[in-house]
Design a protein around this motif. Structure first.
Motif, short mmCIF file in Angstrom:
data_model
loop_
_atom_site.label_atom_id
_atom_site.label_comp_id
_atom_site.label_asym_id
_atom_site.label_seq_id
_atom_site.Cartn_x
_atom_site.Cartn_y
_atom_site.Cartn_z
N ILE A 99 22.93 -28.67 20.19
CA ILE A 99 23.31 -28.05 21.47
C ILE A 99 22.86 -26.60 21.52
N PHE A 100 23.00 -25.88 20.39
CA PHE A 100 22.53 -24.50 20.33
C PHE A 100 21.01 -24.44 20.43
N LEU A 101 20.34 -25.45 19.81
CA LEU A 101 18.88 -25.51 19.91
C LEU A 101 18.46 -25.70 21.36
N LEU A 102 19.17 -26.58 22.07
CA LEU A 102 18.87 -26.79 23.49
C LEU A 102 19.02 -25.50 24.27
N GLY A 103 20.11 -24.75 24.00
CA GLY A 103 20.32 -23.47 24.66
C GLY A 103 19.18 -22.50 24.41
N GLY A 104 18.75 -22.42 23.13
CA GLY A 104 17.65 -21.53 22.77
C GLY A 104 16.34 -21.96 23.42
N MET A 105 16.11 -23.29 23.48
CA MET A 105 14.87 -23.79 24.06
C MET A 105 14.83 -23.54 25.56
N VAL A 106 15.96 -23.74 26.23
CA VAL A 106 16.02 -23.48 27.68
C VAL A 106 15.68 -22.02 27.96
N LEU A 107 16.29 -21.10 27.20
CA LEU A 107 16.03 -19.67 27.38
C LEU A 107 14.56 -19.35 27.12
N LEU A 108 14.01 -19.93 26.03
CA LEU A 108 12.61 -19.69 25.68
C LEU A 108 11.67 -20.19 26.76
N VAL A 109 11.94 -21.39 27.29
CA VAL A 109 11.08 -21.98 28.33
C VAL A 109 11.08 -21.11 29.59
N VAL A 110 12.26 -20.64 29.99
CA VAL A 110 12.35 -19.81 31.20
C VAL A 110 11.60 -18.49 30.99
N ILE A 111 11.75 -17.89 29.80
CA ILE A 111 11.02 -16.65 29.49
C ILE A 111 9.51 -16.90 29.54
N MET A 112 9.08 -18.03 28.94
CA MET A 112 7.66 -18.38 28.94
C MET A 112 7.15 -18.59 30.37
N MET A 113 7.95 -19.25 31.21
CA MET A 113 7.53 -19.50 32.59
C MET A 113 7.41 -18.19 33.37
N ARG A 114 8.25 -17.19 33.01
CA ARG A 114 8.23 -15.90 33.70
C ARG A 114 7.07 -15.02 33.24
N SER A 115 6.68 -15.14 31.97
CA SER A 115 5.62 -14.28 31.44
C SER A 115 4.26 -14.70 32.02
N GLY A 116 3.75 -13.88 32.92
CA GLY A 116 2.46 -14.18 33.54
C GLY A 116 2.54 -15.28 34.57
N TRP A 117 3.76 -15.73 34.89
CA TRP A 117 3.99 -16.80 35.87
C TRP A 117 3.20 -18.06 35.54
N ARG A 118 3.17 -18.41 34.24
CA ARG A 118 2.54 -19.65 33.82
C ARG A 118 2.95 -19.99 32.38
N LEU A 119 2.84 -21.27 32.08
CA LEU A 119 3.04 -21.72 30.70
C LEU A 119 1.64 -21.95 30.12
N SER A 120 1.29 -21.17 29.10
CA SER A 120 -0.06 -21.27 28.54
C SER A 120 -0.14 -22.40 27.51
N ARG A 121 -1.35 -22.69 27.06
CA ARG A 121 -1.55 -23.75 26.07
C ARG A 121 -0.83 -23.43 24.76
N TRP A 122 -0.92 -22.19 24.31
CA TRP A 122 -0.29 -21.87 23.02
C TRP A 122 1.23 -21.93 23.13
N GLU A 123 1.76 -21.60 24.29
CA GLU A 123 3.21 -21.71 24.50
C GLU A 123 3.64 -23.18 24.48
N GLY A 124 2.81 -24.04 25.06
CA GLY A 124 3.08 -25.47 25.00
C GLY A 124 3.09 -25.98 23.58
N GLY A 125 2.14 -25.48 22.77
CA GLY A 125 2.08 -25.87 21.35
C GLY A 125 3.33 -25.45 20.60
N VAL A 126 3.84 -24.26 20.90
CA VAL A 126 5.07 -23.77 20.26
C VAL A 126 6.25 -24.68 20.58
N LEU A 127 6.37 -25.08 21.85
CA LEU A 127 7.47 -25.96 22.27
C LEU A 127 7.40 -27.31 21.55
N ILE A 128 6.20 -27.85 21.39
CA ILE A 128 6.03 -29.13 20.69
C ILE A 128 6.42 -28.98 19.22
#
Length: 307
Positions: free
Chosen positions: A265-294
């Motif tokens: 549950i804490f991992l989910l919380g951290g991942m949600v926060l990370l995804v939103v930050i990634m979506m905000r940075s440059g207004w896109r999710l880049s390839r390397w950010e996708g790799g990090v999530l995987i």
């Protein structure tokens, strides 16, 4: 032999859940159009709930049968899978452009909802009152979107109403409920046979299986060049899972979960926060950010299975 049979049942049930969800979404959409519902309302309700139908079926069945670990694990695992593997995979294949609405409105709502769930499950239980709060928030959120006439990012199936849509809808619901029951039974048996906890099975195998409609929707959107729509669908699906699926299941039967649930549950919380930050940075999710999530998702699975 029992293990092989359970695996076969799980695979068949995944296919059945997928087909059942397709039947429900397509037939319910045409029925909704026939009675005068707008595409906006259909997208925010019928289609969104339809793609979450497998999670609804499996989570509610597991809750009613007293298997809270599979119930909560399915929702938490599905959300981690949606954000980590599906969204990460889309970004890895093709960078995803995001919008202010997706980040601030939907992303902010997802962060707030996840934090609320962490608070509710801190004592490893989800009461009827807490579940009712989740469901009320979902109703209020959908009502807000409709009031603001927000554009639905759900893909609305085409087609005119036919009287066969009514029996198709009923058959689709029956398939989902039946497949959900056997899915939970087989997953529980498999957990016991190979020595894994119901929580691990719920947060991995069951979660992946019930995410089949989201996988299909995301792949179709990607092939059509609509990766941004796909990202919006995944965020919306996570909201429906947390608020609607868990809310309904907890109202029907209050749940108590395994202590191992807290780290996920804490991992989910951290991942949600990370995804939103990634979506905000440059207004896109880049390839390397996708790799990090995987990688985060794969790392979590390895920890779950080797625990």
């Amino acid at each position: 032999m029992e293990t092989l049979l359970d695996i076969i049942i799980i695979i068949v049930c995944i296919a059945a859940l997928w087909q059942g969800a397709e039947l429900v979404v397509n037939s319910a959409t045409r029925i909704a159009r026939k009675i005068g519902m707008s595409d906006l309302v259909i997208g925010l309700t019928v289609v969104a709930i339809g793609t979450s139908a497998p999670e609804f079926a499996v989570t509610v069945v597991a809750a009613l049968e007293g298997q809270s670990d599979i119930s909560v694990g399915n929702v938490v695992g599905s959300n981690i899978f949606n954000l980590g593997f599906i969204l990460g995979g889309l970004a890895l294949l093709k960078g995803i452009a995001t919008t202010k609405t997706m980040v601030y409105r939907d992303g902010g709502m997802l962060i707030g909802t996840t934090i609320l769930l962490i608070i509710f499950l801190y004592d490893l239980s989800l009461s009827r009152i807490e579940s009712a709060v989740l469901l009320i928030i979902l109703v209020a959120y959908v009502g807000f979107l409709i009031y603001r006439r927000a554009e639905s990012e759900e893909h609305i199936p085409e087609g005119e109403f036919n009287w066969l849509d009514i029996p198709k809808f009923i058959v689709g619901i029956a398939i989902i409920v039946t497949a959900g029951h056997f899915f939970v039974e087989a997953a529980s048996d498999l957990a016991r046979l190979i020595g894994l906890s119901e929580w691990v099975i719920g947060v991995t195998i069951v979660a992946i299986g019930t995410s089949a409609p989201e996988i299909a929707t995301s792949l179709v959107a990607l092939l059509r060049g609509q990766s941004g729509m796909s990202a919006g669908n995944l965020v919306g699906s996570d909201l429906f899972n947390l608020l609607g699926v868990l809310g309904l299941a907890g109202i029907l039967n209050p749940m108590v979960v395994n202590p191992a649930a807290q780290s996920s549950i804490f991992l989910l919380g951290g991942m949600v926060l990370l995804v939103v930050i990634m979506m905000r940075s440059g207004w896109r999710l880049s390839r390397w950010e996708g790799g990090v999530l995987i990688l985060i998702t794969l790392g979590r699975w390895i920890l779950d299975f080797t625990r």
